[in-house]
Design an enzyme around this catalytic site. Structure first.
Site, PDB file in Angstrom:
ATOM      1  N   ALA A 198       0.851  -1.190   0.000  1.00 31.94           N
ATOM      2  CA  ALA A 198       0.000   0.000   0.000  1.00 31.94           C
ATOM      3  C   ALA A 198       0.881   1.231   0.000  1.00 31.94           C
ATOM      4  O   ALA A 198       1.835   1.328   0.770  1.00 31.94           O
ATOM      5  CB  ALA A 198      -0.913  -0.001   1.226  1.00 31.94           C
ATOM      6  N   ALA A 199       0.578   2.164  -0.894  1.00 33.75           N
ATOM      7  CA  ALA A 199       1.356   3.394  -0.999  1.00 33.75           C
ATOM      8  C   ALA A 199       0.427   4.591  -0.861  1.00 33.75           C
ATOM      9  O   ALA A 199      -0.764   4.448  -0.575  1.00 33.75           O
ATOM     10  CB  ALA A 199       2.096   3.420  -2.333  1.00 33.75           C
ATOM     11  N   ALA A 209      -1.911   4.612  -4.270  1.00 35.65           N
ATOM     12  CA  ALA A 209      -2.509   3.364  -4.764  1.00 35.65           C
ATOM     13  C   ALA A 209      -2.082   2.207  -3.875  1.00 35.65           C
ATOM     14  O   ALA A 209      -1.251   2.366  -2.970  1.00 35.65           O
ATOM     15  CB  ALA A 209      -2.067   3.110  -6.205  1.00 35.65           C
ATOM     16  N   VAL A 222      -1.422  -2.341  -4.196  1.00 34.90           N
ATOM     17  CA  VAL A 222      -1.191  -3.422  -5.152  1.00 34.90           C
ATOM     18  C   VAL A 222      -1.777  -4.725  -4.619  1.00 34.90           C
ATOM     19  O   VAL A 222      -1.566  -5.087  -3.454  1.00 34.90           O
ATOM     20  CB  VAL A 222       0.313  -3.602  -5.420  1.00 34.90           C
ATOM     21  CG1 VAL A 222       0.556  -4.717  -6.444  1.00 34.90           C
ATOM     22  CG2 VAL A 222       0.927  -2.295  -5.916  1.00 34.90           C
ATOM     23  N   ASP A 249      11.569   7.772  -7.199  1.00 33.85           N
ATOM     24  CA  ASP A 249      11.099   7.331  -5.882  1.00 33.85           C
ATOM     25  C   ASP A 249      11.980   6.203  -5.361  1.00 33.85           C
ATOM     26  O   ASP A 249      11.527   5.079  -5.154  1.00 33.85           O
ATOM     27  CB  ASP A 249       9.640   6.870  -5.976  1.00 33.85           C
ATOM     28  CG  ASP A 249       8.926   6.983  -4.632  1.00 33.85           C
ATOM     29  OD1 ASP A 249       9.539   7.488  -3.678  1.00 33.85           O
ATOM     30  OD2 ASP A 249       7.766   6.547  -4.531  1.00 33.85           O
TER      31      ASP A 249
END
Length: 529
Positions: A158-159, A162, A164, A310
């Site tokens: 989790a970012a 969004a 995944v 990033d």
């Protein structure tokens, strides 16, 4: 009683001053309160006032020469950082993104902020499965059950923007599906305006806290990060650009299942690049990983001028294939920085000057990079070394614990100057500072050998980039031959330096070194280009 009344008076005055400044800022920047999320803005504003008052009231009347002054300030830093992290988690989206950025600013902000925000890299808030399925249905036109035979209930990552999920296609292929949080785009404008507003107010109340550039960078980059089609294109471009690196793995994109908010990619196994225990369990050579990572990012910076934006451990996985090949899996390609040739070459010349301990060169190229008279500070921030080490030669002396402690102490003392430097240098430089910190942090965590340092591969790429630039202006084979011979000679010097650093890490090599040169004195085998 008098002291308590004084503190209350200060508290009201500060709150009133902040509110008046805030209203004036909102008026001048066309901040239409009737059209924004008042709850999100109000929450952020309340936390900001709370933090500002805490600093002003808690430090009121405290002499900076007092014995417990720094201890008190550290406690306020920690309290404030926790409040801001909670705000980031509650508001999510852009706030998480900025919090993650703060967590990557080693040596640039008080450690309490960095350490508190750093957890957001691995522990960002998650959206519900129902919300994710809704986004997929809206964008792909079908239910999750029609598109995949399986879809993990819990996200595997989790970012800020969004999360995944692991899924399986109808042909049995395992994929990773990156789905944007449902409300991110809806709240992005309000959140960016709010963040910009808060940082302007902070800069006004605390002149040493000037990181308005952080809001500017996020505002400029956010639209690109929210476009998953662009991310997929970046994936394919990087795979082509660095195809010569057999150690690099970039996930394949499944375009038929990709939209602006949904990105379906090849699922890649692996452990985080800073997970030393994972490396041991899978018999992975940490020195080779460190070398390869330095080679990849140096090639991005000095040769191609196309840099992954990033670079934190959650976006770099390590995997060992069944054939025994070690792979670096590069994830999250949403944002890349394209560097201008002028900036790239000035940066390369700056590093050449740093390696040569060329003070005049450091001054000259610091000026070209926007640092002006803060050339010494820029040199120390770039290398994470003391000025004494920079002027002695960063390639000749290894960092000691005492030097590391000295750097951390200076980071607090010179915070206003660091803030000024970051406001003056080109935005491209901010990314490189972040990248340098990543590489150094990974090397420190994995405890790689000195000869595996990213510094060595960076030096190689720097030499090659400058030689390639000089060749473009050559009009005779004699000039081209001279440049090529000079490059080859310098590369061999770097080879010798690498061999020397490897020898120092061996048992017999260290004995010989101490016998001839003593335990502390280094041999200046590599003095630059």
């Amino acid at each position: 009683m008098v002291m308590r009344n004084s503190r209350n008076l200060i508290k009201y005055l500060v709150a009133g001053g902040v509110t008046l400044s805030s209203l004036e800022y909102l008026r001048r920047h066309d901040f239409n309160l009737s059209s924004i999320g008042l709850v999100r803005f109000g929450r952020a504003f309340a936390v900001a006032i709370n933090v500002f008052i805490d600093y002003k009231v808690s430090m009121y009347g405290v002499d900076s020469q007092q014995e417990d002054y720094q201890e008190l300030k550290n406690k306020i830093h920690l309290r404030s950082a926790v409040k801001l992290r909670t705000l980031c988690c509650v508001n999510g989206g852009v706030f998480i993104k900025v919090g993650q950025y703060v967590g990557a600013l080693e040596y640039l902000l008080p450690k309490e902020y960095v350490e508190t925000m750093k957890v957001l890299h691995n522990d960002a808030p998650q959206s519900s499965l129902q919300d994710m399925c809704k986004v997929i249905k809206e964008d792909l036109g079908k239910d999750v059950g029609e598109l995949f035979t399986s879809f993990s209930e819990k996200p595997i990552g989790a970012a800020s923007l969004a999360q995944v999920h692991k899924a399986t296609l109808h042909d049995g292929t395992t994929v990773a599906v990156k789905v944007q949080h449902a409300d991110v785009q809806k709240h992005s404008y309000v959140d960016m305006k709010t963040m910009e507003f808060l940082l302007h107010i902070a800069a006004r109340l605390f002149p040493e806290f000037r990181i308005v550039w952080l809001a500017e960078e996020t505002k400029r980059n956010l639209p690109r990060e929210l476009d998953f089609i662009l991310e997929g294109q970046n994936c394919e471009r990087v795979a082509r650009m660095f195809a010569q690196f057999k150690f690099l793995k970039v996930p394949k994109v499944y375009w038929s299942l990709t939209t602006n908010r949904v990105l379906t990619m090849e699922f890649c196994e692996g452990g985080k690049v800073d997970d030393k225990e994972y490396m041991k369990q899978h018999d992975i050579d940490v020195d080779k990983i460190s070398k390869d990572l330095g080679k990849l990012y140096s090639e991005m910076i000095f040769v191609h001028g196309y840099v992954h934006c990033d670079p934190h451990p959650g976006n770099i996985f390590i995997h060992k294939t069944l054939q025994g090949q070690q792979e670096i899996v590069l994830l999250d390609h949403g944002l890349y920085q394209v560097m201008t040739d002028d900036f790239r070459l000035n940066y390369a010349m700056m590093w050449q000057s740093l390696i040569n301990a060329d003070i005049e060169g450091i001054k000259k190229y610091s000026e070209a990079l926007g640092a002006g008279q803060l050339y010494g500070l820029l040199a120390c921030v770039l290398t994470a070394r003391s000025w004494n080490a920079v002027t002695t030669g960063i390639g000749e002396l290894e960092q000691t614990d005492a030097e590391s402690d000295e750097i951390k102490e200076y980071a607090t003392v010179y915070l206003p100057q660091i803030s000024e430097l970051l406001n003056n240098v080109p935005r491209q430089m901010l990314l490189l500072l972040k990248t340098n910190d990543l590489l150094r942090g990974i090397e420190w965590t994995l405890q790689t050998r000195a000869n595996a340092s990213s510094f060595i591969n960076m030096s190689r790429c720097c030499v090659r980039a400058l030689s390639n630039h000089q060749l473009k202006s050559c009009d005779s084979w004699v000039s081209r031959t001279k440049i090529r011979v000079r490059e080859m000679f310098t590369q061999r010097k770097i080879d010798l330096y690498e061999m020397y650093m490897w020898l120092r890490t061996t048992y017999f090599g260290s004995l010989i070194f101490q016998l001839f040169y003593g335990p502390q004195k280094p041999v200046p085998v590599f003095s630059g280009f």
